[in-house]
Enzyme design. Structure first.
Site, PDB file in Angstrom:
ATOM      1  N   ASP B 299       0.826  -1.205   0.000  1.00 48.46           N
ATOM      2  CA  ASP B 299       0.000   0.000   0.000  1.00 48.46           C
ATOM      3  C   ASP B 299       0.864   1.260   0.000  1.00 48.46           C
ATOM      4  OD1 ASP B 299      -2.621  -0.366  -0.392  1.00 48.46           O
ATOM      5  OD2 ASP B 299      -3.248  -0.057   1.678  1.00 48.46           O
ATOM      6  N   ASP B 346       0.615 -10.780   8.415  1.00 45.67           N
ATOM      7  CA  ASP B 346       1.172  -9.439   8.510  1.00 45.67           C
ATOM      8  C   ASP B 346       2.605  -9.539   8.027  1.00 45.67           C
ATOM      9  OD1 ASP B 346      -1.031  -8.240   9.405  1.00 45.67           O
ATOM     10  OD2 ASP B 346      -0.414  -8.002  11.489  1.00 45.67           O
ATOM     11  N   ASP B 348       5.329  -8.869   9.053  1.00 46.77           N
ATOM     12  CA  ASP B 348       6.414  -9.259   9.961  1.00 46.77           C
ATOM     13  C   ASP B 348       6.119 -10.573  10.671  1.00 46.77           C
ATOM     14  OD1 ASP B 348       4.355  -8.335  11.372  1.00 46.77           O
ATOM     15  OD2 ASP B 348       5.490  -6.995  12.663  1.00 46.77           O
ATOM     16  N   ASP B 443     -10.600  -7.246  11.456  1.00 47.00           N
ATOM     17  CA  ASP B 443     -10.475  -8.696  11.590  1.00 47.00           C
ATOM     18  C   ASP B 443     -11.636  -9.328  12.357  1.00 47.00           C
ATOM     19  OD1 ASP B 443      -9.559  -7.361  13.789  1.00 47.00           O
ATOM     20  OD2 ASP B 443      -7.489  -8.040  13.604  1.00 47.00           O
TER      21      ASP B 443
END
Lengths: 247, 849
Positions: B299, B346, B348, B443
């Site tokens: 993004d 995600d 990470d 979520d």
């Protein structure tokens, strides 16, 4: 008692070094070991620090009608070794027919062993293609030593189908993971013979050759080396394999 | 004879003095003691030579350097030796528990047998959803139990009766506490519920003072806060009554039957370094290559990301705007991909190689299953763990949620989607219009919608992926504010208690999760409540102190014993209060605003992977706690004054409130301690592990070594001193991964006696995929992670919180303005002196005869 025959896929894969170092590891783990040399080369004695002048051995004893027990020698660390014996050309021509005809004196040796205080017998056998043609006594386990090279892989593909599945395992020796070819072939072998592989490999480590030249085992010579670690793991696996077979 | 005597004395003098300088008073004391003992005492006293008595029995006192307070120390030690010390004994067998265990042994087997019952198996509740539930099998029994419960809760008792009632039940509770298994645990929950309901009933019915308007108003506020806590307790018991512990389910043998999976790695502003490891790990996932597509969703529209994706051969998706942040990013990618399943990480979160194989199995058995969630595991310490230095020792803030609550939710078919480390079936996800975009916690809202359509969810507790925790306290709090605001938004916009499709049990699970984030205001109320009496002198709980004591104490004691039993492995007692207190101030406002104006507020990204160069005290973040500390401290002083000057009939009430203030100060101290940021210098996080590797030297020798930690750029190995000496500048590190061996060229960065630090040379994508596979993505990496955690012991935990609380006040004083650090030095000196008065343990050696 655990009896293992070690056989190389072809010459030079390091069978004798495996027998010498595996027995040292087993002995260190508290098993009383006897190593028998079934090769005419009679080289195992050097790996177990026998005086190179010494000519005794089970083959020689049988030709001379002497007892094989007199030909058995003991290493400082407690391992016993029974060399093949130094035969001259004439003696060899007399000896070979007995070997092929299924009357090898080694049968008598192994039959006698049951009464002795031993936990483990390792036979340094001939290469894999010759093995069926030598009359060797029955064993608990045959350990085929393969190098990660094309020849070993080809021979395995060709022959392994004929071997009784419950009775053999394949050990990869002299693996160099940094070499793309070696690790690719090692992976091929591991994929194709998944069920039959010894877990773990023995790496190519210069210390093995150095120890051999100094008539010592890597366990004694370089306990910090990866080779010592590899053989110790292999010895542990042999023990657990034997335990599971007994049960 | 005389010479003999003096030489003995001289030898003894040398024994005491050693090589140290003896001060003048020391000489006097020592010589007089030696003379006295030689002339007047028996040779041996209490098993040791009499001249050595001071050394053995007073180990903390030095004869050669006597100090001013020594006489006091001697008196304390003598008192302790005579009256307090119990002679060491062989461990006594404790009769009762042992016998109990024996009796219980038989019952245990039967209870475990029950665990195999169908209704405790995964998926039972899910198939049951399809049938009409048959409830109230034994209406008579239930009615009878209800009547009894109502009686137990509502009957008023006088102090003595209440005392007997609470104590007797507490005895039963402790007996149940010793029994293994889940049914005793349920009985404990029943007892705790009984006592807590009784307390709340008493509070509602007989503790409000309608004659005092101020007291009534404040009393109602406190009562509401307590009702909130009671409701959360109740729902928590319901949620965690039987954690499912769903195992992984195996896949079909033929990989042709395995479905296709798209992996989404959304990123907004994170460093490329952080994303690289995740992409490499995804590339190494054990899954047929033709059924696995990896998408990097950027993004940030960054060129280096696009180039990286092209170099390593993964899809790269970007878009022109950033509408709806992460949710919009995923929805955009949904349109451009077509796998049957979508796994979201995600950027990470590094998956282990077995992630898909272990988590996909349940999908194949249940066509209605839409979501499989796995825990978020962090291999770096979060701000709490770092600033309190208890990483991997005390379960962290997330431990409770991922260890217990999600597992409990799973029984009720109410697992939440947590944004990462999860797999969603594409069909249902598209049916609800993609990831929900209306709230900032997209979520949980997404899984709520899936549940509304009757889809099932599953939770697998094994940590199958690991990531970086937030770095600073402010970032951590920012993240929690976002969650809290989002949950409050969902409560308003898509209230789980109403609306179609959900089962009651799912409604309760969602409701409790949302309620949990509303804890800010009630927590602040508890932190301020005792001040109402101490400062304003109004009775907000209008009852005699003794009655408050007899009702409150059992309520708190029971619930903490039961919670220690249920949550012990995932959250230690009192730590939850510290975590909650830190957040309370910050989430109080956003949640309230979101409740009234749910459309306000924006999505803030959680920053990760940063550095903290200097130790510092976060004055901005800790401002509210310091204010609360000052208020409570002031209340404490006023309380002391009331104790001294107030009327005698108020003393018990003052004491009660003082106790409450001290407890508040204790918890607040913990919150203050968190605000002192410890240093964080390394950009690469090192993961502590222990597995064997081989080092290949250029000479052709191989050394055996243990890998002790690794990061994306290098590793550290431990080996024997002899072997370490042989390691030169260049080595190949040989690592094993599921029977395959990989070699990585590394250079030596530093060398210790037994440790060698290595840096990875070849950072090309193909080498990095293998490296990440051999390190971060090892299948068994995170499973043994919890072994070092201690089990919860409430008193030990209390002591730990007390010690970090003191630590917190120390840090506050040290970082404070001018007179405070000096004050701290003085206090430290005084405390040190007081500590030196403490009696010391002694060790009598058996001397040779």
């Amino acid at each position: 008692m655990l009896t293992i025959t070690v056989s190389g896929m072809h010459g030079g894969v390091g069978t004798t070094a495996v027998v010498a170092n595996l027995s040292a590891a087993l002995q260190q783990q508290g098993l009383r070991c006897l190593c028998i040399d079934a090769n005419v080369d009679n080289m195992l004695r050097l790996a177990l620090a026998v005086n190179p002048e010494e000519k005794v051995g089970w083959a020689k004893a049988s030709l001379e009608g002497a007892s094989w027990k007199d030909a058995t020698l003991q290493h400082d660390d407690g391992r016993w070794v029974l060399p093949f014996g130094e035969l001259d050309a004439d003696e060899l021509s007399r000896f070979f027919p007995t070997l092929v005809a299924g009357q090898s004196p080694l049968h008598a040796v192994v039959a006698d062993l049951a009464s002795l205080p031993l936990d483990c017998v390792l036979i340094d056998g001939p290469t894999s293609r010759s093995l069926p043609h030598y009359s060797l006594p029955g064993v608990d386990l045959t350990l085929y030593v393969a190098a990660p090279d094309a020849a070993s892989y080809a021979l395995l593909k060709q022959d392994a189908g004929h071997w009784p599945a419950s009775n053999y395992r394949i050990l990869i020796n002299r693996l160099q993971p940094a070499q793309a070819l070696a690790s690719a072939i090692a992976n091929l072998i591991a994929d194709d013979f998944e069920e039959q592989m010894v877990p773990g490999v023995v790496h190519e480590d210069l210390i093995i050759a150095e120890a051999q030249a100094e008539l010592a085992s890597v366990i004694a010579r370089a306990p910090d080396s990866q080779a010592a670690q590899d053989f110790q793991s292999l010895a542990l696996w042999c023990q657990s394999e034997f335990q599971s077979r007994v049960e | 004879m005389k010479e003999d005597f003096s030489s003995i004395l001289r030898a003894r003098y040398r024994y005491y003095a050693g090589v140290k300088v003896v001060s003048l008073p020391g000489k006097c004391v020592l010589v007089s003691w030696l003379l006295f003992s030689a002339l007047f005492l028996r040779n041996r006293i209490a098993g040791c030579e009499s001249w050595r008595l001071p050394e053995v029995f007073f180990p903390h006192i030095s004869l050669i350097r006597p100090q001013l307070l020594d006489p006091l120390r001697i008196v304390v030690q003598i008192f302790w030796l005579f009256f307090m010390r119990t002679p060491p004994q062989k461990s006594r067998t404790r009769g009762f528990p042992r016998r109990l265990r024996y009796v219980v042994g038989g019952a245990k087997g039967r209870l475990q047998g029950l665990a195999n019952k169908a209704w405790l198996q995964p998926s039972f509740w899910q198939t049951r959803d399809a049938n009409v539930a048959r409830r109230h099998r034994q209406p008579l029994t239930i009615a009878l139990a209800a009547v009894l419960a109502v009686l137990c809760i509502t009957v008023p008792l006088d102090p003595l009766a209440q005392f007997v009632f609470a104590t007797a039940l507490f005895g039963i509770l402790l007996v149940f506490n010793r029994l293994p298994g889940r049914f005793p645990q349920m009985l404990m929950i029943v007892l705790s519920l009984l006592i807590s309901c009784r307390y709340i009933w008493w509070r509602c019915s007989s503790t409000l003072n309608f004659d005092d308007p101020l007291g009534l108003a404040l009393g109602i506020v406190l009562l509401l806060a307590e009702l909130y806590a009671w409701l959360v307790l109740l729902l928590g018991y319901f949620q965690n009554i039987w954690p499912l512990n769903r195992p992984a389910k195996s896949l079909p043998k033929d990989t042709a039957d395995w479905p296709s999976v798209d992996i989404f790695v959304p990123s907004y502003n994170e460093d490329l370094e952080v994303v690289r490891a995740t992409i490499y790990a995804c590339q190494g996932l054990d899954w047929p290559k033709d059924k696995l597509e990896i998408y990097l969703l950027d993004d940030g529209r960054r060129d280096d990301f696009r180039d990286f994706a092209r170099d390593v051969g993964v899809h790269y998706i970007t878009r022109d705007d950033n509408r709806h942040a992460k949710a919009g990013n995923i929805n955009n990618a949904l349109k451009q991909s077509r796998g049957e399943y979508v796994a979201i990480f995600d950027c990470d979160h590094i998956p282990t190689r077995a992630f898909l194989q272990l988590s996909m199995g349940w999908f194949l058995g249940d066509p209605k299953l839409a979501l499989v969630q796995t825990p978020h595991h962090f291999f770096s310490p979060d701000p709490f763990e770092r600033n309190l230095s208890n990483f991997r020792k005390v379960p962290n803030e997330g431990g409770l949620f991922y260890g217990l609550i999600q597992n409990g939710n799973d029984l009720w078919n109410g697992t939440f989607f947590c944004g990462s480390c999860a797999i969603i079936r594409r069909g249902p996800l598209e049916e609800i219009g993609g990831v929900a975009v209306e709230t900032v916690t997209e979520d949980a809202h997404t899984s709520l919608r899936l549940h509304r359509l009757g889809y099932n969810s599953a939770y697998i507790r094994a940590p199958l992926a690991a990531g970086l925790a937030t770095e600073t306290l402010s970032a951590h709090i920012g993240q929690r504010i976002r969650w809290a605001r989002g949950m409050a938004q969902i409560l308003r916009l898509d209230n789980p208690l109403r609306g179609p499709g959900l089962k009651l049990r799912q409604r309760l699970c969602y409701f409790n999760a949302m309620l949990h984030f509303l804890s800010g205001i009630p927590r602040l109320v508890f932190l301020l409540a005792p001040l109402a009496f101490l400062l304003l002198h109004t009775y907000i709980i209008y009852a005699p102190a003794i009655m408050i004591f007899l009702y409150v104490l059992p309520h708190m004691l029971y619930s903490s014993v039961v919670n220690a039993k249920i949550q012990g492995r995932y959250r230690h007692s009192f730590w939850g209060e510290v975590y909650e207190t830190v957040l309370s101030w910050y989430i109080a406002r956003p949640t309230t605003v979101a409740l009234f104006a749910p459309h306000k507020g924006t999505f803030n990204v959680t920053a990760k992977g940063g550095l903290i160069h200097e130790k510092y005290f976060d004055w901005v973040m800790s401002r509210p706690y310091i204010l609360l500390v000052l208020l409570n401290a002031f209340g404490f002083l006023v309380g002391l004054w009331r104790l001294y000057a107030g009327p005698s009939n108020e003393i018990s009430a003052v004491l009660l409130n003082l106790f409450w203030v001290v407890y508040n100060l204790l918890i607040l101290g913990g919150a203050v301690a968190v605000a002192a940021e410890a240093k964080q210098l390394r950009s690469d996080h090192r993961v502590q592990v222990r597995f064997p590797v081989a080092l290949e030297l250029p000479s052709g020798h191989l050394l055996h070594a243990q890998l002790v930690d690794f990061s994306l750029s290098g590793a550290r190995v431990e080996l024997s001193p002899d072997a370490a000496e042989q390691v030169g500048q260049q080595v190949n590190v040989i690592m094993d991964r599921a029977g395959r061996e990989y070699s990585f060229a590394m250079t030596t960065v530093f060398k210790g006696r037994e440790v060698v630090g290595l840096r990875l040379c070849d950072q090309s994508p193909s080498s990095m995929v293998n490296y990440v596979q051999c390190t971060f993505a090892r299948a068994d990496n995170w499973v043994s992670w919890k072994q070092n955690m201690s089990v919860d012991k409430p008193l030990t935990s209390m002591a730990a919180v007390m010690s970090i609380s003191i630590q917190g006040y120390r840090r506050l004083l040290r970082a404070g303005p001018r007179p405070l650090p000096q004050l701290l030095t003085t206090i430290n000196a005084l405390v040190g002196m007081a500590k030196s008065l403490r009696p010391q343990p002694i060790l009598i050696r058996v001397e040779e005869a």
